[in-house]
Scaffold this motif. Structure first.
Motif, PDB file in Angstrom:
ATOM      1  N   ALA A 401     -42.462  76.584 -47.043  1.00 42.64           N
ATOM      2  CA  ALA A 401     -41.875  76.372 -47.569  1.00 42.64           C
ATOM      3  C   ALA A 401     -41.078  74.425 -47.377  1.00 42.64           C
ATOM      4  N   TRP A 402     -41.822  74.027 -48.713  1.00 40.12           N
ATOM      5  CA  TRP A 402     -41.236  72.231 -48.427  1.00 40.12           C
ATOM      6  C   TRP A 402     -40.354  71.861 -50.238  1.00 40.12           C
ATOM      7  N   PRO A 403     -39.229  71.501 -49.640  1.00 41.07           N
ATOM      8  CA  PRO A 403     -38.913  71.355 -50.526  1.00 41.07           C
ATOM      9  C   PRO A 403     -39.063  70.066 -51.947  1.00 41.07           C
ATOM     10  N   THR A 404     -38.466  70.673 -52.924  1.00 42.32           N
ATOM     11  CA  THR A 404     -39.824  69.748 -53.755  1.00 42.32           C
ATOM     12  C   THR A 404     -38.707  68.492 -54.452  1.00 42.32           C
ATOM     13  N   GLY A 405     -37.458  68.445 -54.028  1.00 41.29           N
ATOM     14  CA  GLY A 405     -36.782  67.140 -53.870  1.00 41.29           C
ATOM     15  C   GLY A 405     -37.101  66.245 -53.135  1.00 41.29           C
ATOM     16  N   ARG A 406     -37.720  66.432 -51.645  1.00 44.13           N
ATOM     17  CA  ARG A 406     -37.922  65.334 -51.698  1.00 44.13           C
ATOM     18  C   ARG A 406     -39.293  64.871 -51.319  1.00 44.13           C
ATOM     19  N   THR A 407     -40.301  65.897 -52.387  1.00 39.95           N
ATOM     20  CA  THR A 407     -41.454  65.754 -53.013  1.00 39.95           C
ATOM     21  C   THR A 407     -41.535  64.252 -53.933  1.00 39.95           C
ATOM     22  N   VAL A 408     -40.139  65.139 -54.718  1.00 38.66           N
ATOM     23  CA  VAL A 408     -40.200  63.955 -55.827  1.00 38.66           C
ATOM     24  C   VAL A 408     -39.580  63.012 -55.439  1.00 38.66           C
ATOM     25  N   SER A 409     -38.443  62.502 -54.737  1.00 34.82           N
ATOM     26  CA  SER A 409     -38.362  61.473 -53.977  1.00 34.82           C
ATOM     27  C   SER A 409     -39.403  60.253 -53.627  1.00 34.82           C
ATOM     28  N   TRP A 410     -39.969  61.118 -52.743  1.00 34.40           N
ATOM     29  CA  TRP A 410     -41.293  60.739 -52.024  1.00 34.40           C
ATOM     30  C   TRP A 410     -41.934  60.123 -53.022  1.00 34.40           C
ATOM     31  N   LEU A 411     -42.533  60.564 -54.410  1.00 31.98           N
ATOM     32  CA  LEU A 411     -43.655  60.066 -55.042  1.00 31.98           C
ATOM     33  C   LEU A 411     -43.077  59.034 -56.400  1.00 31.98           C
ATOM     34  N   LEU A 412     -41.915  59.214 -56.238  1.00 34.85           N
ATOM     35  CA  LEU A 412     -41.124  58.866 -56.922  1.00 34.85           C
ATOM     36  C   LEU A 412     -40.968  56.714 -55.705  1.00 34.85           C
ATOM     37  N   GLY A 413     -40.553  56.228 -54.593  1.00 36.35           N
ATOM     38  CA  GLY A 413     -40.856  56.071 -54.505  1.00 36.35           C
ATOM     39  C   GLY A 413     -42.072  54.951 -53.998  1.00 36.35           C
ATOM     40  N   CYS A 414     -43.239  56.169 -53.584  1.00 35.55           N
ATOM     41  CA  CYS A 414     -44.604  55.249 -53.647  1.00 35.55           C
ATOM     42  C   CYS A 414     -44.964  54.903 -55.322  1.00 35.55           C
TER      43      CYS A 414
END
Length: 670
Positions: A401-414
């Protein structure tokens, strides 16, 4: 650990081959330069400087570029394609590659130094011998942009050569790879791409083209050298290089097409010398792609099946090396051939100075929808997002598993990085201080916060496979080495990270650097890189979910944030109260009718800097509160698990202590 050649392999010197490729590139460039000499003299109106310059300049430049890519490929081989010893010291193969890189870097420095008087002779139309006086040569090199670039190249290549001499450990080789690529940057800032309309696209595409070409061509020549010498681990080295070559081919193809479209129309491809050379270079790139594909399917496959079967790979690599030599010669000849004039009439001032025109003052609609894609930062945003999603997908495929919040944060940064660099904000940033400051605040404060909360280092360490025993270090090992290095330990010191983050504001705007950089495209690129890196380092130390080499407690993180606030606020106040307009000469030279109140625009930018500090503060404090709460919860769960394992031994001991104290008090009262 000493690497020996596989049975049946023969050691051969690769120096004649490398010299032959450099000579082929030089002769090709010199031949094209001689054929286009008349057109070049007509276009410039200068006299003929003589055969030493007209033949020697393209020959030395093409041969020097081959030396530069050999340095890149040799350092890459030592860092990524062959394994070091178990104690981190380079093995025999890595040390040989390192020494080839040292000689190649020194040759590149000598060629760049020779190109200084050759360029002055070419630009002035005077004979080469008229510019050999060292005192006059140094002063003239600072006046002419191209010769100044060669001066920087010679200096950087010489520093790289000296820095590589004492290296014996693998941990330093990645820095040598980066340094060898840096020596190519001045080359990408000269020639046709640095002037005229759309020079922002042309320069960015040329830089990408040069880096990709150096990694591909240099890696090929270094791999060929390694295989011809009978080096060990040739199978793994070939497979790793094959992966690098695929990515480089794609980058070269896209950047080459963009660069060509900026300089030549499709109708000029067959009707002008410049267009025909572009076609020749395109055909050469396609041929390289076909040979590389054949190499991957046949040569690498044969070597994988039988490590002693190297003949097929050597034969295909020799063909590819010859095509690379011709391609580099054509590229140098292309740079000395006048491009056909584009039918745009007289270019505007902004078209010449910035690379494009503006439809009018910035409005909300233009900021949101008037896009101009940034090839460096826009492409980086897309690539970073794609690599992150690929890592998350790899984890989920194996059941992690990988936290969804981290994925969302990274994609928002990009996404934010893409918007800032390529939307109307990025378009107006070079022409207005307020838009520059808005982009600066976003790149240094908002984008880094979103990226560090994505935890990219942790994702990479979990998704990337570790190198096997006896294999060369891979990207995972590179990341671990960087995290545990003394440099990372120094940079993640809260004082150092804060100083780098804050010093950028004061040094750039109050130290006079902004006036120098504002009119330069590469100046804006360097500023954006600094904003991103210094912001990422600061927020990684303060709120990053990835572990740092120097972890600090939550209270210390809060103290670091509040310590930086007065420094940031004071900078904004100074900026709003300044009487001197930063970058005034450049902004006024644009002659934008809708942008005349430069002082008002600067004070607006100072107000943005003041207001921008509040939003990140809120985000940082929320992130710290959440992390603090989760840390307490993890501690509580760990204590509960420990209590379950020992039947609350700690609690029982504590209760027993209280009971004993109570018994003593009761006995004392009696």
């Amino acid at each position: 650990m000493t690497v020996t050649a596989p049975p049946g392999s023969r050691r051969a010197s690769a120096w004649p081959l490398l010299i032959a490729v450099a000579a082929l590139a030089g002769c090709t460039a010199a031949g094209i330069g001689a054929l286009s000499l008349a057109a070049a003299l007509t276009a410039t109106g200068l006299p003929n400087p003589g055969p030493v310059t007209t033949i020697g300049l393209p020959f030395v430049r093409a041969a020097g570029e081959i030396a530069a890519v050999i340095a890149v490929g040799s350092f890459l081989t030592a860092a990524f394609l062959v394994p070091p010893q178990e104690n981190g010291v380079l093995d025999a193969d890595g040390y040989r590659a390192l020494r080839v890189g040292t000689v190649a870097a020194g040759t590149w420095a000598v060629c760049a130094a020779l190109l200084i008087p050759l360029t002055i002779s070419d630009v002035s139309g005077q004979p080469f011998t008229a510019h050999l006086n060292p005192a006059n040569l140094w002063s003239l090199a600072g006046i002419i942009n191209i010769s100044a670039a060669w001066r920087w190249t010679a200096l950087l290549a010489a520093v790289l050569t000296l820095a590589s001499l004492p290296v014996l450990r693998w941990s330093w080789t990645p820095l040598l790879v980066a340094g060898s690529l840096v020596t190519l940057i001045p080359l990408g800032l000269t020639g046709h791409s640095s002037a005229g309309g759309s020079h922002d696209l042309a320069t960015n595409s040329l830089l990408i083209h040069l880096v990709a070409g150096a990694l591909w061509a240099g890696g090929l020549l270094a791999l060929l050298t390694h295989v011809m010498r009978g080096g060990g681990h040739a199978d793994l080295a070939a497979r790793r290089f094959s992966t690098i070559a695929v990515w480089c081919f794609g980058a070269m193809a896209v950047s080459g097409v963009v660069n060509a479209l900026v300089r030549v129309r499709p109708s000029d491809l067959l009707s002008s010398d410049y267009g025909r050379l572009v076609l020749v270079k395109f055909v050469a790139l396609c041929l390289l792609g076909v040979v590389g594909w054949r190499q991957r399917r046949v040569g690498v496959a044969a070597l994988h099946a039988d490590p002693s079967s190297r003949g097929q790979l050597i034969r295909l690599a020799l063909i590819e090396a010859a095509v690379f030599g011709l391609t580099f010669g054509v590229a140098v000849g292309l740079g000395r051939t006048p491009p056909p004039p584009l039918p745009i009439g007289v270019p505007s001032i902004t078209d010449v100075k910035i690379g494009y025109d503006f439809d009018g003052p910035p409005t909300p609609m233009r900021v949101l929808f008037d896009w101009r894609f940034d090839l460096i930062f826009g492409s980086a945003a897309i690539v970073f997002a794609a690599l992150y999603l690929a890592g998350v997908r790899r984890l989920r495929r194996r059941g992690d598993a990988w936290p969804t919040g981290r994925t969302v944060s990274w994609l928002l940064g990009c996404t934010t990085l893409l918007f800032v660099s390529s939307s109307g904000m990025g378009r107006y940033m070079p022409a207005m201080f307020s838009m520059h400051m808005a982009a600066h605040m976003t790149l240094s404060m908002l984008v880094p916060i979103l990226l560090v909360l994505g935890g990219p280092v942790g994702l990479a360490l979990r998704a990337l496979p570790p190198a096997g025993r006896g294999e060369p270090p891979g990207m995972r090992e590179w990341i671990l080495a960087a995290l545990h290095s003394k440099i990372s330990h120094f940079l993640t010191n809260p004082v150092v990270a804060t100083a780098l983050f804050v010093a950028g504001f004061y040094g750039l705007y109050l130290g006079g650097l902004f006036d120098v950089a504002v009119g330069s495209h590469i100046g804006h690129v360097v500023m954006n890189v600094h904003f991103l890196l210094s912001g990422y380092l600061f927020y990684w130390v303060v709120i990053g979910v990835d572990p740092t080499p120097r972890p600090i407690p939550p209270l210390a993180k809060v103290a670091v944030v509040f310590a930086s606030l007065p420094l940031h606020a004071f900078f904004a106040i100074v900026l709003m109260s300044m009487e001197k307009v930063l970058g005034e000469n450049f902004y006024r030279s644009l002659h934008l009718s809708w942008h005349t109140d430069l002082m008002g625009d600067q004070r607006l930018g100072g107000g943005m800097a003041w207001a921008a500090g509040e939003i990140p503060l809120v985000v940082v404090m929320i992130a710290l509160l959440v992390q603090w709460t989760r840390s307490d919860q993890r501690t509580a769960r760990r204590l509960d698990r420990a209590a379950d394992r020992d039947d609350d031994a700690d609690l029982a001991a504590y209760n027993a202590m209280l009971a004993e104290l109570a018994r003593r008090d009761t006995s004392g009262q009696r």
